[in-house]
Design a protein around this motif. Structure first.
Motif, PDB file in Angstrom:
ATOM      1  N   ALA A 271      38.407 -19.906  32.087  1.00 25.03           N
ATOM      2  CA  ALA A 271      37.126 -19.426  31.573  1.00 25.03           C
ATOM      3  C   ALA A 271      37.300 -18.075  30.890  1.00 25.03           C
ATOM      4  CB  ALA A 271      36.113 -19.325  32.704  1.00 25.03           C
ATOM      5  N   GLY A 272      38.124 -17.208  31.476  1.00 26.60           N
ATOM      6  CA  GLY A 272      38.383 -15.916  30.863  1.00 26.60           C
ATOM      7  C   GLY A 272      39.143 -16.034  29.561  1.00 26.60           C
ATOM      8  N   ALA A 273      40.092 -16.944  29.497  1.00 22.54           N
ATOM      9  CA  ALA A 273      40.862 -17.138  28.268  1.00 22.54           C
ATOM     10  C   ALA A 273      39.978 -17.673  27.155  1.00 22.54           C
ATOM     11  CB  ALA A 273      42.025 -18.088  28.533  1.00 22.54           C
ATOM     12  N   ARG A 274      39.100 -18.606  27.494  1.00 18.46           N
ATOM     13  CA  ARG A 274      38.150 -19.099  26.488  1.00 18.46           C
ATOM     14  C   ARG A 274      37.252 -17.972  25.991  1.00 18.46           C
ATOM     15  NH1 ARG A 274      32.950 -18.720  27.419  1.00 18.46           N
ATOM     16  NH2 ARG A 274      33.159 -19.820  29.395  1.00 18.46           N
ATOM     17  N   ALA A 275      36.823 -17.093  26.895  1.00 21.39           N
ATOM     18  CA  ALA A 275      35.988 -15.957  26.504  1.00 21.39           C
ATOM     19  C   ALA A 275      36.749 -15.000  25.601  1.00 21.39           C
ATOM     20  CB  ALA A 275      35.481 -15.228  27.745  1.00 21.39           C
ATOM     21  N   ALA A 276      38.061 -14.863  25.808  1.00 19.32           N
ATOM     22  CA  ALA A 276      38.864 -14.014  24.929  1.00 19.32           C
ATOM     23  C   ALA A 276      38.859 -14.556  23.505  1.00 19.32           C
ATOM     24  CB  ALA A 276      40.291 -13.902  25.457  1.00 19.32           C
ATOM     25  N   VAL A 277      38.985 -15.865  23.373  1.00 18.62           N
ATOM     26  CA  VAL A 277      38.925 -16.478  22.039  1.00 18.62           C
ATOM     27  C   VAL A 277      37.557 -16.226  21.408  1.00 18.62           C
ATOM     28  CG1 VAL A 277      38.988 -18.660  20.770  1.00 18.62           C
ATOM     29  CG2 VAL A 277      40.649 -18.223  22.601  1.00 18.62           C
ATOM     30  N   ASP A 278      36.499 -16.388  22.186  1.00 24.26           N
ATOM     31  CA  ASP A 278      35.152 -16.143  21.667  1.00 24.26           C
ATOM     32  C   ASP A 278      34.964 -14.670  21.285  1.00 24.26           C
ATOM     33  OD1 ASP A 278      34.333 -18.775  21.868  1.00 24.26           O
ATOM     34  OD2 ASP A 278      33.526 -18.535  23.889  1.00 24.26           O
ATOM     35  N   PHE A 279      35.606 -13.766  22.037  1.00 26.17           N
ATOM     36  CA  PHE A 279      35.518 -12.347  21.683  1.00 26.17           C
ATOM     37  C   PHE A 279      36.151 -12.105  20.322  1.00 26.17           C
ATOM     38  CE2 PHE A 279      37.187  -8.023  21.524  1.00 26.17           C
ATOM     39  CZ  PHE A 279      36.049  -7.288  21.833  1.00 26.17           C
ATOM     40  N   TRP A 280      37.316 -12.695  20.109  1.00 21.12           N
ATOM     41  CA  TRP A 280      37.936 -12.566  18.794  1.00 21.12           C
ATOM     42  C   TRP A 280      37.002 -13.083  17.698  1.00 21.12           C
ATOM     43  CZ3 TRP A 280      42.071  -9.890  17.458  1.00 21.12           C
ATOM     44  CH2 TRP A 280      43.042  -9.597  18.415  1.00 21.12           C
ATOM     45  N   ALA A 281      36.388 -14.228  17.945  1.00 18.56           N
ATOM     46  CA  ALA A 281      35.519 -14.821  16.929  1.00 18.56           C
ATOM     47  C   ALA A 281      34.350 -13.911  16.587  1.00 18.56           C
ATOM     48  CB  ALA A 281      35.016 -16.185  17.397  1.00 18.56           C
ATOM     49  N   GLN A 282      33.835 -13.179  17.566  1.00 19.12           N
ATOM     50  CA  GLN A 282      32.692 -12.317  17.290  1.00 19.12           C
ATOM     51  C   GLN A 282      33.083 -11.057  16.517  1.00 19.12           C
ATOM     52  OE1 GLN A 282      31.265 -11.306  21.300  1.00 19.12           O
ATOM     53  NE2 GLN A 282      31.843  -9.174  20.951  1.00 19.12           N
ATOM     54  N   LEU A 283      34.375 -10.817  16.349  1.00 15.08           N
ATOM     55  CA  LEU A 283      34.826  -9.700  15.521  1.00 15.08           C
ATOM     56  C   LEU A 283      34.811 -10.033  14.039  1.00 15.08           C
ATOM     57  CD1 LEU A 283      37.903  -8.361  17.555  1.00 15.08           C
ATOM     58  CD2 LEU A 283      35.514  -7.618  17.657  1.00 15.08           C
ATOM     59  N   SER A 284      34.463 -11.256  13.698  1.00 11.69           N
ATOM     60  CA  SER A 284      34.389 -11.669  12.292  1.00 11.69           C
ATOM     61  C   SER A 284      33.384 -10.815  11.535  1.00 11.69           C
ATOM     62  CB  SER A 284      33.979 -13.141  12.201  1.00 11.69           C
ATOM     63  OG  SER A 284      33.544 -13.458  10.891  1.00 11.69           O
ATOM     64  N   PRO A 285      33.784 -10.119  10.472  1.00  7.44           N
ATOM     65  CA  PRO A 285      32.826  -9.330   9.696  1.00  7.44           C
ATOM     66  C   PRO A 285      31.722 -10.184   9.072  1.00  7.44           C
ATOM     67  CG  PRO A 285      35.059  -8.619   9.225  1.00  7.44           C
ATOM     68  CD  PRO A 285      35.169  -9.882  10.038  1.00  7.44           C
ATOM     69  N   ARG A 286      32.078 -11.414   8.659  1.00  2.00           N
ATOM     70  CA  ARG A 286      31.055 -12.288   8.069  1.00  2.00           C
ATOM     71  C   ARG A 286      30.160 -12.882   9.143  1.00  2.00           C
ATOM     72  NH1 ARG A 286      35.328 -14.293   4.586  1.00  2.00           N
ATOM     73  NH2 ARG A 286      35.500 -16.099   5.938  1.00  2.00           N
ATOM     74  N   GLY A 287      30.758 -13.267  10.256  1.00  2.00           N
ATOM     75  CA  GLY A 287      29.982 -13.805  11.356  1.00  2.00           C
ATOM     76  C   GLY A 287      29.371 -15.164  11.090  1.00  2.00           C
ATOM     77  N   THR A 288      29.926 -15.910  10.150  1.00  2.00           N
ATOM     78  CA  THR A 288      29.374 -17.222   9.812  1.00  2.00           C
ATOM     79  C   THR A 288      30.476 -18.271   9.840  1.00  2.00           C
ATOM     80  OG1 THR A 288      29.725 -16.821   7.444  1.00  2.00           O
ATOM     81  CG2 THR A 288      27.569 -16.228   8.358  1.00  2.00           C
ATOM     82  N   GLY A 289      30.056 -19.541   9.824  1.00  2.00           N
ATOM     83  CA  GLY A 289      30.997 -20.636   9.801  1.00  2.00           C
ATOM     84  C   GLY A 289      31.346 -21.115  11.195  1.00  2.00           C
ATOM     85  N   THR A 290      32.309 -21.999  11.262  1.00  2.00           N
ATOM     86  CA  THR A 290      32.763 -22.529  12.541  1.00  2.00           C
ATOM     87  C   THR A 290      33.495 -21.438  13.321  1.00  2.00           C
ATOM     88  OG1 THR A 290      34.913 -23.213  11.683  1.00  2.00           O
ATOM     89  CG2 THR A 290      33.082 -24.782  11.458  1.00  2.00           C
ATOM     90  N   ARG A 291      33.767 -21.696  14.579  1.00  2.00           N
ATOM     91  CA  ARG A 291      34.532 -20.728  15.356  1.00  2.00           C
ATOM     92  C   ARG A 291      35.900 -20.510  14.722  1.00  2.00           C
ATOM     93  NH1 ARG A 291      34.946 -21.576  21.690  1.00  2.00           N
ATOM     94  NH2 ARG A 291      35.806 -23.582  21.014  1.00  2.00           N
ATOM     95  N   ARG A 292      36.525 -21.559  14.227  1.00  2.00           N
ATOM     96  CA  ARG A 292      37.809 -21.412  13.549  1.00  2.00           C
ATOM     97  C   ARG A 292      37.668 -20.498  12.336  1.00  2.00           C
ATOM     98  NH1 ARG A 292      43.173 -20.799  13.660  1.00  2.00           N
ATOM     99  NH2 ARG A 292      44.089 -21.348  11.671  1.00  2.00           N
ATOM    100  N   ASP A 293      36.622 -20.702  11.541  1.00  2.00           N
ATOM    101  CA  ASP A 293      36.391 -19.843  10.373  1.00  2.00           C
ATOM    102  C   ASP A 293      36.251 -18.381  10.787  1.00  2.00           C
ATOM    103  OD1 ASP A 293      36.370 -22.057   8.697  1.00  2.00           O
ATOM    104  OD2 ASP A 293      34.184 -22.267   8.779  1.00  2.00           O
ATOM    105  N   ARG A 294      35.484 -18.151  11.849  1.00  2.00           N
ATOM    106  CA  ARG A 294      35.259 -16.770  12.295  1.00  2.00           C
ATOM    107  C   ARG A 294      36.523 -16.146  12.873  1.00  2.00           C
ATOM    108  NH1 ARG A 294      31.755 -17.321  16.457  1.00  2.00           N
ATOM    109  NH2 ARG A 294      31.507 -19.562  16.238  1.00  2.00           N
ATOM    110  N   LEU A 295      37.345 -16.956  13.534  1.00  2.00           N
ATOM    111  CA  LEU A 295      38.611 -16.443  14.065  1.00  2.00           C
ATOM    112  C   LEU A 295      39.539 -16.008  12.930  1.00  2.00           C
ATOM    113  CD1 LEU A 295      39.177 -19.058  16.894  1.00  2.00           C
ATOM    114  CD2 LEU A 295      39.014 -16.593  17.231  1.00  2.00           C
ATOM    115  N   VAL A 296      39.652 -16.823  11.907  1.00  2.00           N
ATOM    116  CA  VAL A 296      40.509 -16.475  10.768  1.00  2.00           C
ATOM    117  C   VAL A 296      40.002 -15.198  10.105  1.00  2.00           C
ATOM    118  CG1 VAL A 296      41.276 -17.213   8.476  1.00  2.00           C
ATOM    119  CG2 VAL A 296      41.255 -18.848  10.380  1.00  2.00           C
ATOM    120  N   ASP A 297      38.698 -15.101   9.924  1.00  2.00           N
ATOM    121  CA  ASP A 297      38.106 -13.911   9.313  1.00  2.00           C
ATOM    122  C   ASP A 297      38.334 -12.675  10.178  1.00  2.00           C
ATOM    123  OD1 ASP A 297      36.513 -12.606   7.293  1.00  2.00           O
ATOM    124  OD2 ASP A 297      34.868 -12.574   8.732  1.00  2.00           O
ATOM    125  N   ALA A 298      38.129 -12.826  11.488  1.00  2.00           N
ATOM    126  CA  ALA A 298      38.290 -11.693  12.400  1.00  2.00           C
ATOM    127  C   ALA A 298      39.725 -11.192  12.407  1.00  2.00           C
ATOM    128  CB  ALA A 298      37.867 -12.100  13.806  1.00  2.00           C
TER     129      ALA A 298
END
Length: 406
Positions: A271-298
């Motif tokens: 659960a913590g590891a999944r939350a780490a991935v979600d934390f990375w995704a929320q660092l996306s400056p655009r903040g849009t798209g799929t989680r994969r899109d947001r991870l690449v952007d972040a």
């Protein structure tokens, strides 16, 4: 580009998420393990505070456990651009390398060859050397350029033959930061009819990873290297996993990827590891798209931020007399190995600690790499940037070094 010109990355907001930073240290020890955001801590606590049991569909506890595992696989599928059905969890990337070395070696015969590199962390060397010895296979070491720190595709090419069965190589050196050209290496390895096993532990916190475009057959990482808890993750195609027969309990499932996960998984850690991935995704400056899109952007934003910060560190080090920087590859992570004329790096580390600057000294299980570049078994001072490193941290580091060398 200066740090102040990197507008896409809000370092103050990032740092506010890390409770450990309130202790006051400037952390340059990220290559050995990063600090953890509050969201990860909360996710672990939440998972462990709710009903849990062995995975299933009959009770709330069973369904909670199942959901934790499924969500973690999906998260890492997005993180690596891979099929979640090819995500295997383990205690650490070292443990996974050992497990898969034993399994893959079942198909090796006396006279077959395995290639490892002198750049790698020992966790991607010893498992293959030991498995080869048991199978009667020959181990070949690929070197790298000691002056530049570059491991080029031709270094791998020189070690390949028609008997090569597996090549193990790092995506980023934990000692000097070198990032080899993995797609080019993958093409050479596959042309030779061999399998490529990549250690991505030091890469994952600094740049977006795409499992398909990298060309690796197996890719491992450790979540605690990129803001998560201690957990090993391996990625492969489900079809490749289907072709492997690991040692396991006879009563346990033969389904992929579960057949490689021995015993009950650590649900709170997942659960913590999944939350780490979600934390990375929320660092996306655009903040849009799929989680994969947001991870690449972040991760693109983090890479730009860290590169600007790295230039500041390197510029500051150049202004100090008697400082030698051994991280010289053209493409590398923001990890610097430094030595000091007339001073032992371990003494410098100790001085930094008294000034609230956390760094490490040694070879960090990359002893062969340290020997190749001429530092023997003492290594140097390792300075690693992380997504939460600030310009104030860098100033503090440089002031402390100047004070010591003066």
């Amino acid at each position: 580009m200066s740090v102040t010109e990197v507008h896409r990355y809000d370092i103050d907001a990032v740092r506010a998420s890390f409770p450990a930073l309130a202790a006051g240290s400037a952390h340059f020890d990220g290559p050995g393990g990063t600090q953890v955001p509050q969201q990860v801590i909360d996710a672990i606590a939440k998972a462990l505070s709710e009903p849990l049991c062995n995975r299933g569909a009959h009770t709330v506890a069973e369904r909670n456990a199942e959901a934790v595992v499924v969500e973690a696989r999906r998260a890492f599928g997005d993180f690596f651009g891979a099929d979640p059905a090819g995500v295997v969890f383990g205690r650490s990337s070292t443990q996974l390398a050992y497990d898969f070395s034993r399994t893959l070696a079942q198909g090796w015969n006396p006279g077959d060859e395995v290639v490892v590199t002198r750049l790698d962390h020992e966790s991607n060397v010893s498992p293959w050397v030991q498995a080869a010895a048991r199978a009667g296979a020959v181990v070949r070491f690929a070197g790298f350029d000691p002056e530049s720190g570059e491991l080029r595709p031709e270094h791998i090419q020189d070690a390949l033959s028609d008997r090569t069965r597996l090549v193990a190589v790092t995506a980023a050196s934990n000692l000097i930061g070198t990032r080899p050209d993995i797609p080019a290496i993958a093409r050479l390895v596959h042309d030779a009819g061999a399998v490529l096993f990549v250690d991505g532990a030091q890469y994952a916190a600094h740049a977006s990873m795409d499992f398909t475009s990298m060309g690796a057959d197996f890719l491992t990482c450790s979540a605690y290297k990129f803001l998560g808890p201690h957990l090993g993750v391996l990625v492969a195609s489900p079809d490749r996993l289907e072709g492997l027969d690991p040692d396991k309990l006879s009563a346990s499932t033969n389904s992929v990827p579960e057949r490689f996960e021995l015993g009950i998984l650590p649900y709170g850690v997942l659960a913590g590891a999944r939350a780490a991935v979600d934390f990375w995704a929320q660092l996306s400056p655009r903040g849009t798209g799929t989680r994969r899109d947001r991870l690449v952007d972040a991760l693109s934003a983090v890479e730009s931020y860290e590169e600007a910060l790295l230039q500041t560190v390197e510029g500051g080090l150049k202004s100090l007399d008697g400082v030698n920087v051994w991280s010289r590859a053209t493409v590398r992570t923001p990890t610097l190995l430094v030595t000091f004329d007339g001073h032992d790096a371990h003494d410098v580390r100790d001085h930094l600690a008294t000034r609230g600057v956390d760094a490490g000294a040694g070879t960090f299980y990359a002893r062969e790499a340290s020997r190749v570049i001429g530092l023997g078994d003492r290594g140097g001072l390792r300075l690693g940037l992380a997504p939460y490193t600030s310009i104030e941290d860098v100033d503090r580091l440089l002031v402390a070094l100047h004070e010591y060398l003066r």
